[in-house]
Motif scaffolding. Sequence first.
Motif, PDB file in Angstrom:
ATOM      1  N   MET A 104       0.820  -1.218  -0.016  1.00 27.86           N
ATOM      2  CA  MET A 104      -0.008   0.040  -0.060  1.00 27.86           C
ATOM      3  C   MET A 104       0.965   1.240   0.180  1.00 27.86           C
ATOM      4  O   MET A 104       0.381   2.227  -0.685  1.00 27.86           O
ATOM      5  CB  MET A 104      -0.961   0.124   1.086  1.00 27.86           C
ATOM      6  N   GLN A 105       2.143   1.158   0.574  1.00 22.35           N
ATOM      7  CA  GLN A 105       2.809   2.301   1.026  1.00 22.35           C
ATOM      8  C   GLN A 105       3.385   2.716  -0.877  1.00 22.35           C
ATOM      9  O   GLN A 105       3.413   3.863  -1.235  1.00 22.35           O
ATOM     10  CB  GLN A 105       4.219   2.231   1.708  1.00 22.35           C
ATOM     11  N   SER A 106       3.857   1.662  -1.312  1.00 20.83           N
ATOM     12  CA  SER A 106       4.231   1.804  -2.873  1.00 20.83           C
ATOM     13  C   SER A 106       3.084   2.539  -3.789  1.00 20.83           C
ATOM     14  O   SER A 106       3.331   3.315  -4.604  1.00 20.83           O
ATOM     15  CB  SER A 106       4.843   0.603  -3.116  1.00 20.83           C
ATOM     16  N   LYS A 107       1.834   1.773  -3.393  1.00 15.41           N
ATOM     17  CA  LYS A 107       0.768   2.373  -4.084  1.00 15.41           C
ATOM     18  C   LYS A 107       0.432   3.864  -3.868  1.00 15.41           C
ATOM     19  O   LYS A 107       0.227   4.486  -5.001  1.00 15.41           O
ATOM     20  CB  LYS A 107      -0.499   1.486  -4.034  1.00 15.41           C
ATOM     21  N   ILE A 108       0.655   4.118  -2.696  1.00 14.26           N
ATOM     22  CA  ILE A 108       0.222   5.684  -2.505  1.00 14.26           C
ATOM     23  C   ILE A 108       1.078   6.527  -2.919  1.00 14.26           C
ATOM     24  O   ILE A 108       0.921   7.681  -3.438  1.00 14.26           O
ATOM     25  CB  ILE A 108       0.013   5.628  -1.057  1.00 14.26           C
ATOM     26  N   GLN A 109       2.625   6.064  -2.566  1.00 15.38           N
ATOM     27  CA  GLN A 109       3.572   6.805  -3.388  1.00 15.38           C
ATOM     28  C   GLN A 109       3.710   7.084  -4.747  1.00 15.38           C
ATOM     29  O   GLN A 109       4.367   8.033  -5.315  1.00 15.38           O
ATOM     30  CB  GLN A 109       4.925   6.259  -2.794  1.00 15.38           C
ATOM     31  N   GLU A 110       3.112   6.368  -5.587  1.00 15.25           N
ATOM     32  CA  GLU A 110       3.047   6.388  -6.939  1.00 15.25           C
ATOM     33  C   GLU A 110       2.317   7.818  -7.477  1.00 15.25           C
ATOM     34  O   GLU A 110       2.453   8.236  -8.468  1.00 15.25           O
ATOM     35  CB  GLU A 110       2.297   5.165  -7.527  1.00 15.25           C
ATOM     36  N   GLY A 111       1.547   8.435  -6.560  1.00 15.48           N
ATOM     37  CA  GLY A 111       0.779   9.618  -6.574  1.00 15.48           C
ATOM     38  C   GLY A 111       1.504  10.750  -6.224  1.00 15.48           C
ATOM     39  O   GLY A 111       1.021  11.816  -6.442  1.00 15.48           O
ATOM     40  N   ALA A 112       2.568  10.439  -5.810  1.00 18.86           N
ATOM     41  CA  ALA A 112       3.721  11.595  -5.431  1.00 18.86           C
ATOM     42  C   ALA A 112       4.186  12.466  -6.842  1.00 18.86           C
ATOM     43  O   ALA A 112       4.190  11.736  -7.909  1.00 18.86           O
ATOM     44  CB  ALA A 112       4.718  11.463  -4.839  1.00 18.86           C
ATOM     45  N   ASP A 113       4.282  13.835  -6.808  1.00 22.76           N
ATOM     46  CA  ASP A 113       4.781  14.358  -7.802  1.00 22.76           C
ATOM     47  C   ASP A 113       6.288  14.119  -8.100  1.00 22.76           C
ATOM     48  O   ASP A 113       7.019  14.385  -7.049  1.00 22.76           O
ATOM     49  CB  ASP A 113       4.517  16.068  -7.755  1.00 22.76           C
ATOM     50  N   THR A 114       6.848  13.738  -9.172  1.00 19.13           N
ATOM     51  CA  THR A 114       8.164  13.371  -9.520  1.00 19.13           C
ATOM     52  C   THR A 114       8.698  14.452 -10.214  1.00 19.13           C
ATOM     53  O   THR A 114       9.839  14.070 -10.711  1.00 19.13           O
ATOM     54  CB  THR A 114       8.000  12.060  -9.950  1.00 19.13           C
ATOM     55  N   GLU A 115       8.217  15.519 -10.813  1.00 22.10           N
ATOM     56  CA  GLU A 115       8.912  16.604 -11.356  1.00 22.10           C
ATOM     57  C   GLU A 115       9.765  17.581 -10.602  1.00 22.10           C
ATOM     58  O   GLU A 115       8.979  18.026  -9.600  1.00 22.10           O
ATOM     59  CB  GLU A 115       7.838  17.320 -12.609  1.00 22.10           C
ATOM     60  N   VAL A 116      10.705  17.600 -10.758  1.00 18.35           N
ATOM     61  CA  VAL A 116      11.591  18.486 -10.028  1.00 18.35           C
ATOM     62  C   VAL A 116      12.404  19.543 -11.014  1.00 18.35           C
ATOM     63  O   VAL A 116      13.303  18.846 -11.718  1.00 18.35           O
ATOM     64  CB  VAL A 116      12.578  17.816  -9.118  1.00 18.35           C
ATOM     65  N   SER A 117      12.281  20.846 -10.862  1.00 17.11           N
ATOM     66  CA  SER A 117      13.016  21.452 -11.846  1.00 17.11           C
ATOM     67  C   SER A 117      14.594  21.558 -11.484  1.00 17.11           C
ATOM     68  O   SER A 117      14.914  21.495 -10.111  1.00 17.11           O
ATOM     69  CB  SER A 117      12.531  23.053 -11.974  1.00 17.11           C
ATOM     70  N   ASP A 118      15.520  21.940 -12.178  1.00 13.01           N
ATOM     71  CA  ASP A 118      16.801  22.281 -11.926  1.00 13.01           C
ATOM     72  C   ASP A 118      17.030  23.523 -10.807  1.00 13.01           C
ATOM     73  O   ASP A 118      17.803  23.467 -10.002  1.00 13.01           O
ATOM     74  CB  ASP A 118      17.888  22.555 -13.075  1.00 13.01           C
ATOM     75  N   GLU A 119      16.026  24.379 -10.865  1.00 10.15           N
ATOM     76  CA  GLU A 119      15.916  25.420 -10.139  1.00 10.15           C
ATOM     77  C   GLU A 119      15.759  25.043  -8.660  1.00 10.15           C
ATOM     78  O   GLU A 119      16.309  25.797  -7.763  1.00 10.15           O
ATOM     79  CB  GLU A 119      15.201  26.596 -10.668  1.00 10.15           C
ATOM     80  N   GLU A 120      14.871  24.086  -8.381  1.00 12.08           N
ATOM     81  CA  GLU A 120      14.318  23.949  -7.257  1.00 12.08           C
ATOM     82  C   GLU A 120      15.409  22.847  -6.516  1.00 12.08           C
ATOM     83  O   GLU A 120      15.664  23.101  -5.298  1.00 12.08           O
ATOM     84  CB  GLU A 120      13.117  23.051  -7.387  1.00 12.08           C
ATOM     85  N   ALA A 121      16.041  22.226  -7.245  1.00 11.62           N
ATOM     86  CA  ALA A 121      17.189  21.333  -6.822  1.00 11.62           C
ATOM     87  C   ALA A 121      18.677  21.815  -6.718  1.00 11.62           C
ATOM     88  O   ALA A 121      19.432  21.042  -6.300  1.00 11.62           O
ATOM     89  CB  ALA A 121      17.039  20.163  -7.468  1.00 11.62           C
ATOM     90  N   ALA A 122      18.955  22.868  -7.410  1.00  8.57           N
ATOM     91  CA  ALA A 122      19.967  23.473  -7.723  1.00  8.57           C
ATOM     92  C   ALA A 122      21.226  23.186  -6.633  1.00  8.57           C
ATOM     93  O   ALA A 122      20.956  23.740  -5.485  1.00  8.57           O
ATOM     94  CB  ALA A 122      19.992  24.927  -8.113  1.00  8.57           C
ATOM     95  N   GLN A 123      22.276  22.598  -6.849  1.00 10.15           N
ATOM     96  CA  GLN A 123      23.152  22.636  -6.042  1.00 10.15           C
ATOM     97  C   GLN A 123      24.718  23.225  -6.460  1.00 10.15           C
ATOM     98  O   GLN A 123      24.910  22.970  -7.673  1.00 10.15           O
ATOM     99  CB  GLN A 123      23.789  21.102  -5.680  1.00 10.15           C
ATOM    100  N   LYS A 124      25.231  24.012  -5.919  1.00 13.37           N
ATOM    101  CA  LYS A 124      26.610  24.722  -6.218  1.00 13.37           C
ATOM    102  C   LYS A 124      27.715  23.733  -5.634  1.00 13.37           C
ATOM    103  O   LYS A 124      27.596  23.055  -4.904  1.00 13.37           O
ATOM    104  CB  LYS A 124      26.524  26.034  -5.517  1.00 13.37           C
ATOM    105  N   SER A 125      28.779  24.198  -6.232  1.00 16.55           N
ATOM    106  CA  SER A 125      29.819  23.357  -5.855  1.00 16.55           C
ATOM    107  C   SER A 125      31.205  24.355  -5.247  1.00 16.55           C
ATOM    108  O   SER A 125      31.091  25.485  -5.753  1.00 16.55           O
ATOM    109  CB  SER A 125      30.441  22.308  -6.532  1.00 16.55           C
ATOM    110  N   MET A 126      31.838  23.977  -4.627  1.00 18.58           N
ATOM    111  CA  MET A 126      32.873  24.964  -3.908  1.00 18.58           C
ATOM    112  C   MET A 126      34.153  24.183  -3.584  1.00 18.58           C
ATOM    113  O   MET A 126      34.118  22.923  -3.440  1.00 18.58           O
ATOM    114  CB  MET A 126      32.612  25.702  -2.980  1.00 18.58           C
ATOM    115  N   GLN A 127      35.397  24.604  -3.669  1.00 15.32           N
ATOM    116  CA  GLN A 127      36.650  24.063  -2.949  1.00 15.32           C
ATOM    117  C   GLN A 127      37.004  24.919  -1.901  1.00 15.32           C
ATOM    118  O   GLN A 127      36.579  26.283  -1.724  1.00 15.32           O
ATOM    119  CB  GLN A 127      37.794  24.231  -4.022  1.00 15.32           C
ATOM    120  N   TYR A 128      37.496  24.436  -0.670  1.00 15.75           N
ATOM    121  CA  TYR A 128      37.674  25.442   0.366  1.00 15.75           C
ATOM    122  C   TYR A 128      38.947  24.757   1.132  1.00 15.75           C
ATOM    123  O   TYR A 128      39.169  23.738   1.238  1.00 15.75           O
ATOM    124  CB  TYR A 128      36.495  25.467   1.286  1.00 15.75           C
ATOM    125  N   VAL A 129      39.335  25.800   2.210  1.00 11.09           N
ATOM    126  CA  VAL A 129      40.600  25.322   2.984  1.00 11.09           C
ATOM    127  C   VAL A 129      40.163  25.564   4.374  1.00 11.09           C
ATOM    128  O   VAL A 129      39.546  26.803   4.590  1.00 11.09           O
ATOM    129  CB  VAL A 129      41.812  26.125   2.609  1.00 11.09           C
TER     130      VAL A 129
END
Length: 360
Positions: free
Chosen positions: A154-179
């Motif tokens: 049932m958990q799997s069935k219910i979760q099939e209704g979740a929105d799976t569209e995620v934009s780059d803007e919403e999920a954007a991760q930057k990267s860096m180097q640091y000391v």
Amino acid sequence: MKKKFLMLLMAGMLGVFSLAGCSSFEEDEVVMTVGEQKVTADIANFYARYVQAQYETYYSAYLGEDMWNSEAAEGKTYEESVKDSVLESLEDMVVLEAHMKDYDMSLSDEEKKIIEDAAKKFDSVNALEDKEKVSGSEETVKRVMTLMAIQKKMQSKIQEGADTEVSDEEAAQKSMQYVLFSYKTKDEDGNTKDMTDKEKKEVDKKAEEFAKGVKDAEDFEAYAKEKELEVEKGTFDSESKSPAEALIKEADKLNEGEITGVVKSDYGCYVAKVTSMLDREATDARKDTIVNDRKQELYADTCKEWRKDADIKVDQEVWKKIDFKDLKVTIREEVKDPYSNNVETDDVADAKKEAEENAD
């Protein structure tokens, strides 16, 4: 539901329990009613002991010998916390079973056969005295396994209704180097200790010199290595906490290629360079996390709403008779699914994380 999950679930039930103590309730006493559906003490006891056994076996090292009396949250012991979780899980399983038709869901003949065979095996490999203490009759084990299998499907069935569209803007991760210019040092015995105020000032000076020089360098990492400094790499967004909130706050203001000044924290000084405004790999991983969070939230909200709508009554007097402190339950033999090394339930996985955090 994948067959291998059912096999894994059954494997988790097939341990040999080591027991001490006795139960003080009648197995046909009703612990809870969900609408017209009754959950008797044998069902509640066996599922509770199943969860307890995993705690006793795998997490007592974190929680100690007196684990059930130790504090899980303010004013609540681990026994109270886990029993609350067990009771809610039982409520969820019963309401999920009641809503199976909403999703045109049922257990297949093959799945029912796996459950039946596993219950028979549990009955054959455990001593009668042990089974009586955990209410482990063949029928009770079969019923609990059925509820758990339904819950997963049932958990799997219910979760099939979740929105799976995620934009780059919403999920954007930057990267860096640091000391990091650490405020920690080691004594003669190799133990880590805090620097003196005088030593910290020297670290600050070194960080300022590096920050000044690296701004004119062509390559951040090469310049750091030239100065015999270690460069770390990381990805982040505005909500990140690691490696330090102060550093994230400053780095998040910059564009690609720009370098922070010296950023102080409790642990030391940081100097960082933003290397990408959209790290593809980290952003895609963040998308997966967002989708999984949505699925978990949808499932949790659905169960919560169904529990709210159901007429649930709990007999606390009967439920109190299932006492973790008077009956020790452990798994002496673990049977694993060939596809996985993990036999823990979601509740226990969460508890392990909480126990590790409390141990820290």
